[in-house]
Design a protein around this motif. Structure first.
Motif, PDB file in Angstrom:
ATOM      1  N   UNK A  74       0.813  -1.220   0.000  1.00  0.00           N
ATOM      2  CA  UNK A  74       0.000   0.000   0.000  1.00  0.00           C
ATOM      3  C   UNK A  74       0.845   1.269   0.000  1.00  0.00           C
ATOM      4  N   UNK A  75       2.144   1.111   0.197  1.00  0.00           N
ATOM      5  CA  UNK A  75       3.011   2.281   0.306  1.00  0.00           C
ATOM      6  C   UNK A  75       3.506   2.732  -1.068  1.00  0.00           C
ATOM      7  N   UNK A  81       8.112  -3.108  -4.163  1.00  0.00           N
ATOM      8  CA  UNK A  81       8.895  -4.280  -4.597  1.00  0.00           C
ATOM      9  C   UNK A  81       9.415  -5.131  -3.440  1.00  0.00           C
ATOM     10  N   UNK A  82       9.424  -4.581  -2.235  1.00  0.00           N
ATOM     11  CA  UNK A  82       9.933  -5.310  -1.080  1.00  0.00           C
ATOM     12  C   UNK A  82       8.849  -6.132  -0.386  1.00  0.00           C
ATOM     13  N   UNK A  83       7.580  -5.939  -0.793  1.00  0.00           N
ATOM     14  CA  UNK A  83       6.461  -6.651  -0.170  1.00  0.00           C
ATOM     15  C   UNK A  83       6.642  -8.162  -0.344  1.00  0.00           C
ATOM     16  N   UNK A  84       6.568  -8.884   0.750  1.00  0.00           N
ATOM     17  CA  UNK A  84       6.751 -10.326   0.722  1.00  0.00           C
ATOM     18  C   UNK A  84       8.200 -10.763   0.838  1.00  0.00           C
ATOM     19  N   UNK A  85       9.128  -9.809   0.722  1.00  0.00           N
ATOM     20  CA  UNK A  85      10.552 -10.144   0.801  1.00  0.00           C
ATOM     21  C   UNK A  85      11.217  -9.657   2.085  1.00  0.00           C
ATOM     22  N   UNK A  86      10.720  -8.563   2.627  1.00  0.00           N
ATOM     23  CA  UNK A  86      11.339  -7.944   3.794  1.00  0.00           C
ATOM     24  C   UNK A  86      10.283  -7.560   4.826  1.00  0.00           C
ATOM     25  N   UNK A 116      15.500   7.443  -6.905  1.00  0.00           N
ATOM     26  CA  UNK A 116      15.083   8.168  -8.121  1.00  0.00           C
ATOM     27  C   UNK A 116      15.011   7.232  -9.319  1.00  0.00           C
ATOM     28  N   UNK A 117      16.000   6.344  -9.464  1.00  0.00           N
ATOM     29  CA  UNK A 117      15.974   5.453 -10.627  1.00  0.00           C
ATOM     30  C   UNK A 117      14.852   4.422 -10.499  1.00  0.00           C
ATOM     31  N   UNK A 118      14.548   4.000  -9.291  1.00  0.00           N
ATOM     32  CA  UNK A 118      13.458   3.055  -9.081  1.00  0.00           C
ATOM     33  C   UNK A 118      12.118   3.718  -9.409  1.00  0.00           C
ATOM     34  N   UNK A 119      11.952   4.953  -9.019  1.00  0.00           N
ATOM     35  CA  UNK A 119      10.677   5.634  -9.235  1.00  0.00           C
ATOM     36  C   UNK A 119      10.465   6.046 -10.685  1.00  0.00           C
TER      37      UNK A 119
END
Length: 121
Positions: A74-75, A81-86, A116-119
């Motif tokens: 939801x964030x 991308x970290x949901x379920x991993x961390x 910035x590169x991820x977004x």
């Protein structure tokens, strides 16, 4: 005329004192607190820990984070991308990081990515 000068001086002194007192409130020092200290002030150790004791796997604490802050899915785009991993504490070490301190991509990734590169994807 002297009364006006005294009144303005007194008013300025009162305003200055009030401003200084406001600046010295705990909110002004929030960045100097660890996340754990901040949460203790807002609900005690049991706001994060069951019976004020850390769980063995951190799952209970992760549920507590999500109950107030929402799930990673939801964030924003950095969290999804970290949901379920961390879990939150993997990046936001509550007893080490200060309020407002943000971990960087480079803390875990050595491939040159940044927020910035991820977004931009």
């Amino acid at each position: 005329m002297e009364d006006t000068i005294v009144s303005k001086t007194l008013l300025s002194a009162i305003f200055g004192a009030a401003f200084a007192a406001l600046a010295l409130t705990p909110a002004a020092f929030a960045g100097d607190q660890t996340l754990a200290e901040f949460h203790v002030e807002n609900g005690g150790c049991d706001s994060c820990h069951k019976d004020e004791s850390p769980s063995a796997d951190g799952a209970y604490e992760f549920e507590q984070c999500q109950s107030c802050h929402g799930t990673l899915a939801e964030m924003d785009d950095v969290h999804k991308p970290h949901d379920g991993n961390l879990v939150c504490a993997d990046c936001h070490a509550p007893h080490d990081n200060n309020v407002g301190q943000k971990p960087t991509c480079e803390s875990c990734h050595d491939d040159g990515r940044t927020a910035d590169s991820v977004l931009k994807k």
